[in-house]
Write an enzyme that holds these catalytic residues in place. Structure first.
Site, short mmCIF file in Angstrom:
data_model
loop_
_atom_site.label_atom_id
_atom_site.label_comp_id
_atom_site.label_asym_id
_atom_site.label_seq_id
_atom_site.Cartn_x
_atom_site.Cartn_y
_atom_site.Cartn_z
N GLU A 79 131.37 67.60 70.32
CA GLU A 79 131.20 67.08 68.85
C GLU A 79 131.49 65.63 68.92
O GLU A 79 132.53 65.14 69.09
CB GLU A 79 132.07 67.79 67.86
CG GLU A 79 131.28 69.11 67.39
CD GLU A 79 131.99 69.84 66.08
OE1 GLU A 79 131.60 70.57 65.68
OE2 GLU A 79 132.90 68.90 65.52
N CYS A 80 130.76 64.46 68.79
CA CYS A 80 130.86 63.10 68.74
C CYS A 80 131.59 62.74 69.75
O CYS A 80 130.92 62.39 70.94
CB CYS A 80 131.60 63.09 67.33
SG CYS A 80 131.65 61.07 66.65
#
Length: 460
Positions: free
Chosen positions: A338-339
């Site tokens: 994530e990210c």
């Protein structure tokens, strides 16, 4: 079942008024009295809860009605606040600001109503005197269901200034003043491109800042009045949220899921790990800045958000771990990024080698990408079945090239039309989208099942 935990919400007319200083200071000051304080944060922000956790000595937890759903806010609060003497909930943006175009959804006001909690308004008084009464009156009368029950004046210049403010509020608002905080640069926390520097990165400095916030609020605010106000919150009838009730527990051996942490990957929601454990995983943290190997018998890998761009040299220099991550992904184990995790799994970040699992390069940009997203999974992956709908948020100043791979992770609609984002490659799911899995518990359940299947195939 009812929960009678004393509680209050710390809000403000707008961002920048000093909510984090006051909320963190309240948590620290009340904890210094020997109380067990449960800290919470409205919205998706990861950074403020880190300071709350330092002040309270227990996890800071998020209450985000967009990602988790309004119906889960009170249960999540009751879960996080279990065993506490009092709870302090820091708001987000201005009191009535929520998800754009969605009315009150995800606003501090909505969360306060869902929690039936009194609101304390932190007002930046630095450039006003009698006008403060008009401002507070407007916020108190805007929504009769929001109980604005107290004001804390911030950035007060002098005794004379405080007297003028108190007189105006006594005359014109009917809302009691619980404290007046003087301007104090000593408790300022440093900022950079995404806001405050996370507490985990500052160690001794963060602890000192939290202590000073507690001392400042302790001498500036009537803590007895704050506690009395918190005790006026009525019992909640919602049963506490339970991770075990949200997922179907796995039968058989527990697969080991490695969870990235440390200064470079400090963004995570406590409930995400709790859901993985309830679904049958053994969750093992590791630090990509320092650990040269993944935990033994790792069957899946979760790399959440953070600031890899700040630690890009150190992450790149840890070639042994980068190779181990690439090897695990090549072997077909589930890998979720994530990210920050997306950046780490890519080919390079700001010109330095990363894990090379995905054929994408990332770089810092001057543009902030920020906002809630309603997304749909475009294909099957170990994290989500095709067609799964989720609500998440983006918050970054980096960009990847390409932004989406041949098989994108998510799709959503924008004013300009359909948008695809992220990368699916083999067993790897990587995207900029942050998710609070309480709003989509099928995801951690699916990830654990895939990790268990891969572990069985490998005889682990």
């Amino acid at each position: 079942m009812s929960s009678a935990i004393p509680r209050l919400v710390v809000a403000a007319p707008s961002s920048g008024a000093g909510k984090t200083t006051v909320a963190t200071g309240l948590v620290a000051a009340l904890a210094a009295r020997g109380l067990k304080v449960s800290p919470h944060k409205v919205g998706p922000d990861y950074i403020d809860p880190g300071y709350h956790a330092l002040a309270a000595g227990r996890p800071g937890r998020n209450l985000d009605a967009w990602m988790s759903g309004p119906e889960r806010i009170a249960p999540l609060f009751a879960h996080g606040a279990a065993g506490a003497d009092v709870a302090v909930v820091e708001g987000v943006m201005g009191l009535y600001d929520g998800a754009a175009g969605r009315g009150e959804l995800a606003s501090t006001a909505q969360v306060a109503k869902l929690l039936r909690a009194p609101v304390v308004l932190v007002v930046d008084a630095s450039s006003q005197s009698r006008s403060v009464a008009a401002l507070v009156h407007g916020f108190a009368s805007w929504d009769p269901q929001v109980r604005l029950a107290g004001v804390i004046l911030n950035k007060v210049a002098s005794d004379r200034h405080e007297t003028l403010l108190r007189e105006a509020l006594e005359e014109g608002s009917g809302v009691p003043v619980l404290g007046a905080v003087r301007r104090a640069g000593a408790v300022d926390t440093p900022s950079r491109h995404l806001g405050l520097v996370p507490a985990v990165e500052r160690s001794a400095e963060a602890l000192r800042a939290v202590r000073e916030m507690g001392e400042l609020v302790g001498r500036s605010v009537d803590l007895d009045a704050v506690l009395a106000l918190a005790r006026t919150a009525p019992p909640l009838t919602d049963a506490p949220w339970s991770a075990a009730a949200e997922v179907e527990a796995l039968d058989g051996p527990r697969p080991r899921i490695a969870l990235a942490g440390g200064a470079a990957f400090s963004f995570s929601y406590a409930e995400n790990a709790e859901l993985l454990a309830a679904a049958g995983a053994e969750v093992v943290p590791f630090d990509p800045l320092h650990d040269e190997r993944l935990p033994e018998r790792t069957a899946a890998l979760v790399i959440g958000g953070g600031f890899p761009e700040v630690y890009v040299s150190e992450l790149s220099a840890n070639a042994a771990l980068r190779a181990a991550v690439a090897e695990l992904a090549a072997a077909g184990a589930p890998v979720v990024g994530e990210c920050a995790g997306l950046l780490y799994l890519g080919r390079e970040l700001d010109g330095l080698p990363m894990c090379g699992v995905l054929d994408t390069a990332a770089r810092m940009t001057p543009r902030l990408t920020l906002g809630y997203r309603e997304a749909v999974a475009l294909a099957d992956s170990p994290l989500a079945a095709a067609g799964s709908r989720v609500r998440g948020h983006e918050f970054h100043r980096t960009a990847t090239d390409p932004a989406a791979g041949p098989s994108p992770a998510w799709g959503w609609r924008t004013p300009a039309g359909p948008h695809t984002e992220g990368h699916l490659r083999g067993s790897v799911h990587a995207s900029y989208l942050h998710l609070h899995w309480t709003g989509a518990p099928a995801l951690p359940s699916r990830l654990v099942r895939h990790a268990a299947a891969w572990s069985r195939e490998r005889g682990r």
